[in-house]
Enzyme design. Structure first.
Site, mmCIF file in Angstrom:
data_model
loop_
_atom_site.group_PDB
_atom_site.id
_atom_site.type_symbol
_atom_site.label_atom_id
_atom_site.label_comp_id
_atom_site.label_asym_id
_atom_site.label_seq_id
_atom_site.Cartn_x
_atom_site.Cartn_y
_atom_site.Cartn_z
ATOM 1 N N ARG A 1 -35.590 -22.286 18.341
ATOM 2 C CA ARG A 1 -35.269 -22.163 16.723
ATOM 3 C C ARG A 1 -33.988 -20.973 16.975
ATOM 4 N NH1 ARG A 1 -34.744 -24.592 12.355
ATOM 5 N NH2 ARG A 1 -36.436 -27.126 12.368
ATOM 6 N N ASN B 1 -34.000 -23.503 1.960
ATOM 7 C CA ASN B 1 -34.050 -22.943 2.901
ATOM 8 C C ASN B 1 -33.399 -22.147 3.192
ATOM 9 O OD1 ASN B 1 -35.596 -22.837 4.875
ATOM 10 N ND2 ASN B 1 -35.211 -25.136 5.727
ATOM 11 N N ASP C 1 -31.861 -31.770 6.641
ATOM 12 C CA ASP C 1 -32.518 -32.753 7.288
ATOM 13 C C ASP C 1 -34.020 -32.972 7.127
ATOM 14 O OD1 ASP C 1 -30.294 -34.201 9.662
ATOM 15 O OD2 ASP C 1 -30.031 -34.517 7.556
ATOM 16 N N GLY C 2 -34.758 -31.816 7.043
ATOM 17 C CA GLY C 2 -35.932 -31.533 7.556
ATOM 18 C C GLY C 2 -36.502 -31.153 6.664
ATOM 19 N N THR D 1 -28.072 -30.258 12.113
ATOM 20 C CA THR D 1 -27.737 -31.675 11.939
ATOM 21 C C THR D 1 -26.704 -32.134 10.705
ATOM 22 O OG1 THR D 1 -29.321 -32.076 13.778
ATOM 23 C CG2 THR D 1 -27.857 -34.036 13.023
ATOM 24 N N ALA E 1 -43.172 -23.165 5.004
ATOM 25 C CA ALA E 1 -42.730 -24.860 4.446
ATOM 26 C C ALA E 1 -43.487 -25.295 4.205
ATOM 27 C CB ALA E 1 -43.008 -25.178 6.452
ATOM 28 N N ASN E 2 -43.152 -26.889 4.039
ATOM 29 C CA ASN E 2 -42.971 -27.347 3.090
ATOM 30 C C ASN E 2 -43.619 -26.329 0.823
ATOM 31 O OD1 ASN E 2 -43.970 -29.570 4.094
ATOM 32 N ND2 ASN E 2 -45.204 -29.021 5.327
HETATM 33 N N1 LIG Z 1 -39.153 -20.261 3.561
HETATM 34 C C1 LIG Z 1 -39.367 -21.505 5.169
HETATM 35 N N2 LIG Z 1 -39.982 -20.729 6.123
HETATM 36 C C2 LIG Z 1 -40.223 -21.399 6.756
HETATM 37 N N3 LIG Z 1 -40.018 -22.775 7.116
HETATM 38 C C3 LIG Z 1 -39.510 -23.464 6.401
HETATM 39 C C4 LIG Z 1 -39.620 -22.670 5.274
HETATM 40 N N4 LIG Z 1 -38.574 -23.350 4.047
HETATM 41 C C5 LIG Z 1 -38.591 -24.844 5.310
HETATM 42 N N5 LIG Z 1 -38.866 -24.639 6.017
HETATM 43 C C6 LIG Z 1 -38.931 -25.687 7.242
HETATM 44 O O1 LIG Z 1 -37.929 -25.774 7.981
HETATM 45 C C7 LIG Z 1 -37.677 -26.520 8.271
HETATM 46 C C8 LIG Z 1 -35.921 -27.059 9.061
HETATM 47 O O2 LIG Z 1 -35.497 -26.748 7.832
HETATM 48 P P1 LIG Z 1 -34.156 -27.566 7.682
HETATM 49 O O3 LIG Z 1 -34.448 -29.119 7.949
HETATM 50 O O4 LIG Z 1 -33.589 -27.679 6.774
HETATM 51 O O5 LIG Z 1 -33.367 -26.860 9.243
HETATM 52 P P2 LIG Z 1 -32.392 -27.205 10.450
HETATM 53 O O6 LIG Z 1 -33.693 -28.046 11.220
HETATM 54 O O7 LIG Z 1 -32.285 -26.284 11.432
HETATM 55 O O8 LIG Z 1 -31.341 -28.472 10.465
HETATM 56 P P3 LIG Z 1 -31.577 -30.601 10.529
HETATM 57 O O9 LIG Z 1 -33.143 -30.678 10.266
HETATM 58 O O10 LIG Z 1 -30.452 -30.861 9.961
HETATM 59 O O11 LIG Z 1 -30.849 -30.586 12.207
HETATM 60 C C9 LIG Z 1 -37.948 -27.674 7.580
HETATM 61 O O12 LIG Z 1 -39.468 -28.426 8.391
HETATM 62 C C10 LIG Z 1 -38.982 -27.656 6.576
HETATM 63 O O13 LIG Z 1 -40.215 -27.888 6.115
HETATM 64 C C1 LIG Z 2 -27.037 -35.543 28.001
HETATM 65 C C2 LIG Z 2 -26.992 -34.243 26.400
HETATM 66 C C3 LIG Z 2 -27.303 -35.101 25.938
HETATM 67 C C4 LIG Z 2 -27.299 -34.303 23.842
HETATM 68 C C5 LIG Z 2 -28.115 -35.056 23.322
HETATM 69 C C6 LIG Z 2 -27.829 -33.890 22.432
HETATM 70 C C7 LIG Z 2 -28.888 -34.223 20.675
HETATM 71 C C8 LIG Z 2 -28.210 -35.058 20.401
HETATM 72 C C9 LIG Z 2 -28.340 -34.387 18.188
HETATM 73 C C10 LIG Z 2 -28.002 -36.037 17.600
HETATM 74 C C11 LIG Z 2 -28.886 -36.518 16.460
HETATM 75 C C12 LIG Z 2 -28.560 -37.921 16.055
HETATM 76 C C13 LIG Z 2 -29.612 -38.333 15.095
HETATM 77 C C14 LIG Z 2 -29.973 -37.370 13.970
HETATM 78 C C15 LIG Z 2 -31.481 -36.759 13.628
HETATM 79 C C16 LIG Z 2 -31.625 -36.053 12.642
HETATM 80 O O1 LIG Z 2 -32.842 -36.857 11.741
HETATM 81 C C17 LIG Z 2 -32.112 -34.719 13.386
HETATM 82 C C18 LIG Z 2 -32.936 -33.906 11.950
HETATM 83 O O2 LIG Z 2 -31.096 -33.334 11.010
HETATM 84 N N1 LIG Z 2 -32.200 -34.454 14.000
HETATM 85 C C19 LIG Z 2 -32.281 -34.469 15.158
HETATM 86 C C20 LIG Z 2 -31.482 -33.710 16.283
HETATM 87 O O3 LIG Z 2 -32.918 -34.885 15.507
#
Ligand SMILES: Nc1ncnc2c1ncn2[C@@H]1O[C@H](COP(=O)(O)OP(=O)(O)OP(=O)(O)O)[C@@H](O)[C@H]1O
Ligand SMILES: CCCCCCCCCCCCC/C=C/[C@@H](O)[C@H](CO)NC(C)=O
Ligand SMILES: [Ca+2]
Length: 555
Positions: free
Chosen positions: A312, A145, A205-206, A249, A180-181
């Site tokens: 983002r 990604n 994670d996404g 995350t 995405a997807n």
């Molecule tokens: N080429 C792409 N262009 C745009 N979006 C994409 C692409 N490939 C995947 N995605 C989407 O990007 C989204 C975010 O990706 P990813 O979860 O890897 O990063 P993040 O959200 O920064 O990390 P985390 O979920 O750990 O916080 C996912 O929902 C995925 O479906």
């Molecule tokens: C008073 C300030 C509070 C700040 C809180 C910041 C947000 C913390 C995020 C921790 C998330 C832990 C759980 C993880 C969830 C993941 O599945 C998800 C996708 O990666 N991440 C989030 C941020 O939802």
């Protein structure tokens, strides 16, 4: 530490001009400095190293020219000569070396010897051992990604991971996603999965959630199971999934390996680790929405995610900004939570113990699940609402979270549910009732301190197999009629407010954060499928507290 076992090979070889007794068994490679070595210092303790064969990455012969040797891959390595007399043959073993905080790195040791036949026998013997380990992958389908995290997925893979896969002799088919997807759809409809013995997710994670969606869906279709069914048992996926963390995350990687380091994850893939993982299926009115393995969060974490999606461009810091904003906004949401408590299991969300490699609770409860699912097939009533096992709670909540693992990550070091397990067939349902900002802050801050984040009057946590949520605005007409007599004005105003976003009052409903993706519906039915998928991981290893007396070097 593994014990040596029957010796396959034993020689005197040299490492950096010192003589070593080197031995190879089915489980261990050991090299121990010889006491007669001319560079032996009588007061320096005997130096002994041991490496599990299962953690050898590869072995390569070193070719010689002008006192230095060319490696298999064409690179050159200087081999020092001993007093003008050439040691003419050498081979290098690459192996896993443990570092701080669960990180692994690729270490190497070069052995030299005077006899070419001995050297080649060592190389072929080690290669035979590696080839006989059927759990090691040979051909991986890699999805990168380029968009997640700090948008470094491609660079991380090419610079840190691909060279290790090449060293380990792993072939790869790499797809850089274009939208995405893309990965989900490719897995659902196009990928020739029989060619591979694993899938690798380079992202957060996404992205992982997207990949398991495609893989699980494909597996059900191939096995003749209706993925839309809320009652059918899902078929487990045979392909393991590796996660190269490149998100924001990365809590799934963090909870299954102990760190979000790409090299560490790559090495766990190379050695062929296997870690079962629970998966939650999420439905709305018998329509499948998504799978979740980490967090299903409504209220606070749903609002944090919704707000952060518009930021983002900030990268991972977007969660901190939106988290603070949502804390100050302090919205609460009304609805009804019903859940099916997990019966007969060991372990609770308030335990002091944690899910670690070889987790006894996951093994016990996992076994219980497979026995139970056989019984379930015969007696579906046991999970139905009428079974009398269900509990229902109506109220006002700041957050409703279901953590199927600890969700530990750099932003939440202990995790949302520190005692949650990767493969015990349950999810921890955490209900944060409406309370003051001060009390909610106490709860949030306890995620980073030693205090129990559940030991507060407005918090309750239940270990469950299933749960449902119905927000108040979706309640049935009969429920609404009941409410109407109680709060007719509030109902009328909330409808006016909902229809007029310019109004400043609190929204009637949040959205679900499903592993970092926003769900399209708020009324959901969630079911845990125990150990449905497997990761190229081994859980978080316990850190060594003392020198292991069973260490083969101690012999
Ligand atoms: N080429 C792409 N262009 C745009 N979006 C994409 C692409 N490939 C995947 N995605 C989407 O990007 C989204 C975010 O990706 P990813 O979860 O890897 O990063 P993040 O959200 O920064 O990390 P985390 O979920 O750990 O916080 C996912 O929902 C995925 O479906
Ligand atoms: C008073 C300030 C509070 C700040 C809180 C910041 C947000 C913390 C995020 C921790 C998330 C832990 C759980 C993880 C969830 C993941 O599945 C998800 C996708 O990666 N991440 C989030 C941020 O939802
Ligand atoms: Ca679990």
């Amino acid at each position: 530490m593994e014990r040596p076992g029957r010796l396959l090979l034993q020689s005197e070889l040299r490492v950096r001009n010192a003589a070593y007794d080197v031995s190879l068994s089915r489980s261990l490679l050991i090299w121990k400095r010889r006491t007669s070595s001319p560079v032996y210092h009588p007061f320096r303790p005997s130096v002994c190293h041991s490496v599990p064969v299962s953690e050898i990455i590869s072995v390569r012969e070193e070719e010689e020219e002008n006192g230095s040797r060319q490696r298999d891959d064409g690179s050159w390595k200087k081999i020092r000569e001993r007093e003008g007399k050439d040691c003419r043959q050498a081979f290098t073993v690459l192996y896993v070396e443990r570092c701080r905080q669960h990180r692994w790195r690729c270490a190497e040791v070069t052995f030299t010897c005077s006899d070419e036949a001995v050297c080649q026998h060592w190389v072929s013997s080690i290669r035979e051992q590696l080839a006989s380990n059927t759990s090691r992958p040979k051909h991986l389908l890699v999805y990168i990604n380029p968009y997640g995290g700090k948008r470094q997925g491609k660079r991380i893979y090419e610079q840190k991971v691909a060279p290790l896969f090449t060293q380990a002799g792993i072939a790869t088919s790499v797809i850089v996603t274009e939208y995405a997807n893309h990965a989900r759809d490719h897995l659902k409809m196009e990928a020739e999965l029989k060619k591979f013995d694993g899938v690798v997710c380079v992202g957060g994670d996404g992205m992982f959630s997207e990949i398991i969606h495609g893989l699980i869906w494909r597996t059900q279709i191939d096995c003749g199971v209706d993925p839309n069914s809320t009652e059918e048992a899902l078929s487990p996926c045979s392909l393991r999934i590796g996660i190269i963390p490149a998100g924001s995350t990365d809590c799934i990687c963090f909870a299954s390996v102990g760190t979000n380091d790409p090299v560490t994850s790559a090495l766990h893939i190379i050695v062929g680790d296997s870690q079962p993982l629970d998966v939650c299926s999420v439905h709305h009115n018998n329509m499948f929405l998504r799978y979740s393995v980490s967090l299903l969060g409504y209220g606070f974490y749903g609002d944090v995610l919704s707000d952060s999606e518009r930021k983002r461009w900030m990268g991972p810091a977007r969660y901190d900004f939106s988290g603070l904003k949502m804390f100050l906004t302090h919205h609460y949401y009304e609805g009804t939570v019903s859940y099916l408590p997990a019966k007969g299991i060991i372990g609770t969300p308030r335990d002091a113990t944690r899910c670690r490699s070889g987790c006894v609770i996951c093994q016990h409860n996992g076994q219980l699940n497979s026995e139970r699912s056989e019984k379930y097939e015969m007696d579906e009533a046991s999970d139905s609402e009428s079974s009398g096992e269900w509990r229902t709670i109506r109220g006002k909540f700041l957050a409703i979270n279901a953590a199927s693992m600890s969700c530990a990550c750099p932003r939440s070091p202990k995790g949302l549910s520190p005692a949650a397990h990767l493969a015990d067939g349950t999810t921890d349902l955490i209900l944060v009732r409406k309370c003051s900002r001060f009390n909610f802050l106490r709860h949030l801050l306890r995620h980073t301190s030693k205090d129990d984040q559940f030991d507060l009057t407005f918090i309750e946590v239940h270990r469950v197999r299933r749960f449902r949520f119905m927000p108040r605005h979706c309640q049935s007409d009969s429920d609404l009629e009941l409410d109407l007599h109680e709060n007719s004005k509030r109902q009328i105003f909330s409808q006016i407010c909902k229809d007029h976003p310019a109004c400043g009052c609190a929204p009637a409903y949040s959205s679900w954060n499903c592993d970092g993706e926003i769900l399209t519906h708020t009324a959901i039915d969630v079911r845990v499928h125990g150990q449905l998928i497997k990761l190229f991981a081994r859980g978080i290893e316990e850190l060594p507290v003392f020198e292991d007396l069973s260490n083969p070097c101690a012999i």
